[in-house]
Design an enzyme around this catalytic site. Structure first.
Site, PDB file in Angstrom:
ATOM      1  N   LYS A   1       0.865  -1.075   0.132  1.00  0.00           N
ATOM      2  CA  LYS A   1       0.100   0.085   0.095  1.00  0.00           C
ATOM      3  C   LYS A   1       1.151   1.233   0.071  1.00  0.00           C
ATOM      4  O   LYS A   1       2.062   1.478   0.400  1.00  0.00           O
ATOM      5  CB  LYS A   1      -0.871  -0.018   1.152  1.00  0.00           C
ATOM      6  CG  LYS A   1      -0.148  -0.106   2.557  1.00  0.00           C
ATOM      7  CD  LYS A   1       0.248   1.313   3.127  1.00  0.00           C
ATOM      8  CE  LYS A   1       0.562   0.945   4.582  1.00  0.00           C
ATOM      9  NZ  LYS A   1       1.514   2.184   5.145  1.00  0.00           N
TER      10      LYS A   1
ATOM     11  N   PRO B   1       9.631  -4.307   0.425  1.00  0.00           N
ATOM     12  CA  PRO B   1      10.929  -4.232   1.065  1.00  0.00           C
ATOM     13  C   PRO B   1      10.100  -4.173   2.563  1.00  0.00           C
ATOM     14  O   PRO B   1       9.127  -3.470   2.910  1.00  0.00           O
ATOM     15  CB  PRO B   1      11.373  -2.739   1.046  1.00  0.00           C
ATOM     16  CG  PRO B   1      10.521  -2.058   0.180  1.00  0.00           C
ATOM     17  CD  PRO B   1       9.532  -3.276  -0.550  1.00  0.00           C
TER      18      PRO B   1
ATOM     19  N   GLY C   1       4.422  -6.768   5.804  1.00  0.00           N
ATOM     20  CA  GLY C   1       4.273  -7.569   6.645  1.00  0.00           C
ATOM     21  C   GLY C   1       2.693  -7.750   7.061  1.00  0.00           C
ATOM     22  O   GLY C   1       2.063  -8.714   7.430  1.00  0.00           O
TER      23      GLY C   1
ATOM     24  N   ASP D   1      -2.254  -1.676  10.516  1.00  0.00           N
ATOM     25  CA  ASP D   1      -2.598  -1.486   9.126  1.00  0.00           C
ATOM     26  C   ASP D   1      -3.251  -2.877   8.435  1.00  0.00           C
ATOM     27  O   ASP D   1      -3.849  -2.894   7.290  1.00  0.00           O
ATOM     28  CB  ASP D   1      -1.062  -1.556   8.284  1.00  0.00           C
ATOM     29  CG  ASP D   1      -0.580  -0.121   8.212  1.00  0.00           C
ATOM     30  OD1 ASP D   1      -1.437   0.820   8.960  1.00  0.00           O
ATOM     31  OD2 ASP D   1       0.496   0.045   8.007  1.00  0.00           O
TER      32      ASP D   1
END
Ligand code: C5P
Length: 284
Positions: A15, A98, A106, A140
């Site tokens: 995102k 990354p 994650g 998130d």
């Protein structure tokens, strides 16, 4: 270690926070945000192979941490415990996003594990409950479970759909790890942005990220990459960084800018997505 041939592959998109304003602080210290989240087509792949013995095995956790600490492992354990499923799973992660760059890699892996395992295990946990399990893993995660671009409030758990015009982005990762807790705790952080009374893509403009000024002041390599991108437009930071991006109207514009960046700077040309790729795969 490559995935077992019988494992199934599920995408986990990254995102960008096109806008991120900090509007206050909760009594527990967590910050209240208003953020426009946009899915992009830079994706990890999560490979899953259900097991009948209840074991959860993560073959290659990101960043060399113990598997039990990885968000994708913890997502599988949370769904298993909540649903009471006797099944287990083997997980392989193919990371392209990354880690710790503000792109939600994650969190997205964890959301994909929740959605895909709920399907593979046939546990039928309803979306509201997946949202609660996801929020316990990270602020998130609910966005990635939501399945479409969204305006987020609270600490990221209050979501409403918000369409983002089709755009391309040049995303740059200055090889720096920004500490999210350090930035949230910084005395100079803007914490009193006025909430947007009538949020829409237009009303939120000009976009800004309230964490950006503090990150640029604290991390010279992020500031150097920011100045470089300023030669090509109006760069912005995603999340708490370190990734920076430039919005472009077309793919060729994005590719042209990327071709002019130094080769030692990790960069991608990515397209904004309107929906999470799993929403079509799991809910045809
Ligand atoms: O959710 P995540 O684990 O990424 O948060 C890391 C840290 O950042 C939290 O422990 C908290 O100190 C801070 N944080 C915050 N407000 C938020 C999200 C995170 O203060 N909305």
């Amino acid at each position: 270690m490559s995935p077992h041939p019988a494992a199934r592959a599920f995408p986990a998109p990254a995102k960008l926070n096109l806008s991120l304003r900090i509007t206050g602080r909760r009594p527990d210290g967590y910050h209240l945000l208003e953020s426009l989240f946009c899915l992009i087509d830079l994706c990890d792949t999560v490979w899953l192979l259900p097991r009948s013995d209840g074991q959860i095995i993560l073959h290659n956790p990101a960043g060399g941490i113990p598997p039990e600490q990885d968000l994708s492992y913890r997502a599988a354990r949370a769904l298993q415990q909540f649903s009471g499923s006797p099944q287990g799973v083997e997980i392989w992660l193919n990371k392209r996003i990354p880690s710790g760059g503000g792109l939600g890699g994650g969190s997205s892996d964890a959301a994909t594990v929740l959605l895909a395992l709920n399907h593979l295990w046939r546990t039928a946990v309803p979306p509201e409950q997946l949202h609660t399990l996801g929020l316990a893993l990270g602020a998130d995660v609910p966005f990635f479970l939501f399945g479409q671009n969204a305006f987020a409030q609270g600490i990221g758990e209050i979501l409403r759909p918000m369409a983002v015009p089709e755009q391309w982005y040049v995303v740059v990762h200055p090889h720096t790890h920004v500490s999210t807790p350090k930035i949230f705790a910084h005395p100079d952080l803007t914490r009193n942005s006025p909430p947007c009374p009538n949020p829409s893509f237009e009303q939120l403009q000009p976009f800004r990220n309230d964490m950006q000024a503090v990150v640029l002041a604290e991390y010279p390599s992020v500031a150097a990459a920011f100045r470089l991108l300023q030669n090509h437009g109006r760069p912005q930071m995603s999340g708490s960084g370190a990734c920076l991006f430039l919005a472009c109207a077309t793919q060729s514009e994005a590719e042209h800018i990327r071709s002019r960046l130094p080769e030692n700077l990790a960069s991608w040309c990515v397209r904004g997505l309107s929906r999470h790729p799993l929403s079509a795969m799991l809910c045809p």
